[in-house]
Design a protein around this motif. Structure first.
Motif, PDB file in Angstrom:
ATOM      1  N   GLY A  48       0.792  -1.227   0.000  1.00 54.72           N
ATOM      2  CA  GLY A  48       0.000   0.000   0.000  1.00 54.72           C
ATOM      3  C   GLY A  48       0.823   1.275   0.000  1.00 54.72           C
ATOM      4  O   GLY A  48       0.640   2.149  -0.870  1.00 54.72           O
ATOM      5  N   PRO A  49       1.778   1.444   0.936  1.00 55.27           N
ATOM      6  CA  PRO A  49       2.606   2.657   0.907  1.00 55.27           C
ATOM      7  C   PRO A  49       3.438   2.790  -0.362  1.00 55.27           C
ATOM      8  O   PRO A  49       3.659   3.907  -0.855  1.00 55.27           O
ATOM      9  N   SER A  50       3.880   1.672  -0.920  1.00 58.83           N
ATOM     10  CA  SER A  50       4.660   1.725  -2.161  1.00 58.83           C
ATOM     11  C   SER A  50       3.798   2.187  -3.327  1.00 58.83           C
ATOM     12  O   SER A  50       4.249   2.950  -4.190  1.00 58.83           O
ATOM     13  N   VAL A  51       2.540   1.718  -3.361  1.00 61.78           N
ATOM     14  CA  VAL A  51       1.623   2.170  -4.407  1.00 61.78           C
ATOM     15  C   VAL A  51       1.366   3.664  -4.274  1.00 61.78           C
ATOM     16  O   VAL A  51       1.384   4.412  -5.260  1.00 61.78           O
ATOM     17  N   ALA A  52       1.145   4.135  -3.041  1.00 60.63           N
ATOM     18  CA  ALA A  52       0.906   5.566  -2.823  1.00 60.63           C
ATOM     19  C   ALA A  52       2.102   6.400  -3.264  1.00 60.63           C
ATOM     20  O   ALA A  52       1.946   7.463  -3.881  1.00 60.63           O
ATOM     21  N   ALA A  53       3.319   5.906  -2.983  1.00 59.36           N
ATOM     22  CA  ALA A  53       4.531   6.664  -3.327  1.00 59.36           C
ATOM     23  C   ALA A  53       4.847   6.586  -4.810  1.00 59.36           C
ATOM     24  O   ALA A  53       5.150   7.605  -5.447  1.00 59.36           O
ATOM     25  N   SER A  54       4.761   5.394  -5.397  1.00 60.59           N
ATOM     26  CA  SER A  54       5.210   5.201  -6.772  1.00 60.59           C
ATOM     27  C   SER A  54       4.169   5.621  -7.800  1.00 60.59           C
ATOM     28  O   SER A  54       4.516   6.231  -8.825  1.00 60.59           O
ATOM     29  N   LEU A  55       2.908   5.296  -7.565  1.00 57.09           N
ATOM     30  CA  LEU A  55       1.876   5.567  -8.562  1.00 57.09           C
ATOM     31  C   LEU A  55       1.228   6.931  -8.385  1.00 57.09           C
ATOM     32  O   LEU A  55       0.752   7.514  -9.355  1.00 57.09           O
ATOM     33  N   PHE A  56       1.198   7.438  -7.152  1.00 55.33           N
ATOM     34  CA  PHE A  56       0.563   8.734  -6.908  1.00 55.33           C
ATOM     35  C   PHE A  56       1.548   9.807  -6.438  1.00 55.33           C
ATOM     36  O   PHE A  56       1.163  10.959  -6.249  1.00 55.33           O
ATOM     37  N   GLY A  57       2.801   9.439  -6.215  1.00 56.95           N
ATOM     38  CA  GLY A  57       3.795  10.411  -5.763  1.00 56.95           C
ATOM     39  C   GLY A  57       3.598  10.892  -4.339  1.00 56.95           C
ATOM     40  O   GLY A  57       4.117  11.943  -3.962  1.00 56.95           O
ATOM     41  N   LEU A  58       2.884  10.125  -3.505  1.00 52.45           N
ATOM     42  CA  LEU A  58       2.612  10.508  -2.111  1.00 52.45           C
ATOM     43  C   LEU A  58       3.654   9.849  -1.222  1.00 52.45           C
ATOM     44  O   LEU A  58       3.494   8.714  -0.794  1.00 52.45           O
TER      45      LEU A  58
END
Length: 378
Positions: free
Chosen positions: A216-226
């Protein structure tokens, strides 16, 4: 709740460890998964032990072992120690979860027959939400991000030890403790139709939880830049927090109705989140996560409530262990596959395929419940 919070606390830390130690995403999901393997092994071997030696001795051992795991997390300087810490934590959590579930059913007051199922459904996912959000905040804003959270959790285990010392023993000692250590999982024949009917929804909901807690955190960082660590924890909290609130609000609803709602909302919420990923709309992905979280909480309430209702006192610990083994296999194996897939095919493609599988499982769960209702009607 403390055990569950400890299980999700490392989630916001994974990206920190990955940055400091330079390992690939596949290693990240292995670190996540070894915890589950330790937990499953513990459930297989120790899941029925408290039915023979009593609840308090098993819970006391689980608390002590969890404290050892926190010490290992605190001193970890490489992946090897982190893996040992996670396995140790998994074993302790497996001991605790099946025994705590049985203890709650033992203590259930006659005037409120659904209370044990409610607590068994709400407490674990509430803990997951609190652990992820709290650790995310500590990592982002507090000093010593990879140490402070485990010092606080160690203090929580001390509190848990005091609590266990004060509760009454609820299970009389009986012969067969050594034999119960043999990893034999069984479901009494009279309970199998009811148990098999809830397996698809357990698979769907916990596979979704595994995706969020591992990547989940990786998706937020990589796909949404969060890349804010608090947001990384919030990703898990949106799912689990919505689930906990839902389980509480639906506590008096008929189980069959809750099961149907959980299957529909798991599929719909996951599909909505996937649309948000595809159109790069954070708000849409967040809304989908909340909807899926409602389905997650409804699933936990209905499935564990069903088990609490149908099991006799001597079957409770073992039956809960069976259900938890199924849940945590769904929690871990797809997440491992997703970790290796993201390394080979990319995080975006992996998220799309994983989400579609969850949607399909939710639809299968809905069909399984319809078949079980028809059987009962006959």
């Amino acid at each position: 709740m403390i055990f569950a919070a400890a299980a999700s606390a490392p989630t916001p830390l994974y990206v920190v460890y990955q940055k400091e130690w330079g390992f690939p995403t596949s290693t990240l999901t292995v670190i996540f998964a070894v915890y589950v393997f330790g937990l499953i092994g513990s459930l297989l071997v120790l899941g029925g032990l408290s039915d023979h030696v009593g609840r308090r001795p098993v819970l006391g051992a689980a608390i002590a072992l969890e404290g050892v795991a926190f010490v290992l997390f605190f001193i970890a300087g490489d992946v090897a120690v982190l893996l040992v810490a996670r396995v140790t934590q998994g074993i302790a959590t497996g001991m605790a979860f099946s025994t705590l579930g049985a203890t709650l059913v033992d203590l259930n007051p006659p005037h409120s027959p659904g209370r044990a199922g409610l607590i068994n459904g709400v407490a674990p996912i509430s803990g997951l939400a609190i652990g992820a959000l709290g650790c995310g905040a500590l990592v982002q804003y507090a000093p010593a991000p990879t140490h402070l959270v485990f010092a606080l959790l160690f203090a929580g285990m001390v509190f848990a030890g005091v609590a266990i010392a004060r509760i009454p023993e609820t299970s009389a000692q009986r012969p067969g403790a050594i034999a119960s250590l043999l990893p034999l999982l069984g479901i009494p024949a009279r309970l199998r139709p009811d148990v098999f009917a809830i397996v698809p929804i357990i698979l769907a909901s916990w596979a979704l939880g595994g995706l969020y807690l591992s990547l989940g955190p990786s998706v937020a960082a990589s796909l949404f830049g969060l890349r804010n660590h608090l947001i990384g924890g919030l990703v898990v909290t949106l799912l689990c927090g919505a689930g906990a609130l839902t389980a509480f609000q639906m506590r008096n609803w008929p189980t069959s109705r809750v099961l149907a709602i959980s299957a529909i909302l798991l599929s719909a919420g996951t599909a909505l989140t996937l649309v948000g990923v595809e159109v790069h709309a954070v708000w849409l992905a967040a809304a989908g996560t909340v909807v899926a979280g409602v389905g997650f909480g409804a699933s936990a309430l209905a499935s564990f409530g069903t088990l609490a209702r149908i099991a006799s006192p001597g079957e409770r610990s073992e039956l809960l262990a069976v259900a938890l083994v199924i849940a945590y296999l769904a929690f871990s194996l797809p997440a491992i596959a997703a970790g290796y897939s993201s390394t080979s095919f990319g995080l975006h493609a992996t998220t799309v395929v994983y989400s579609l599988v969850i949607v399909a499982l939710g639809l299968v769960a809905l069909a399984a419940q319809g078949i079980n209702r028809s059987r009962a009607g006959l």
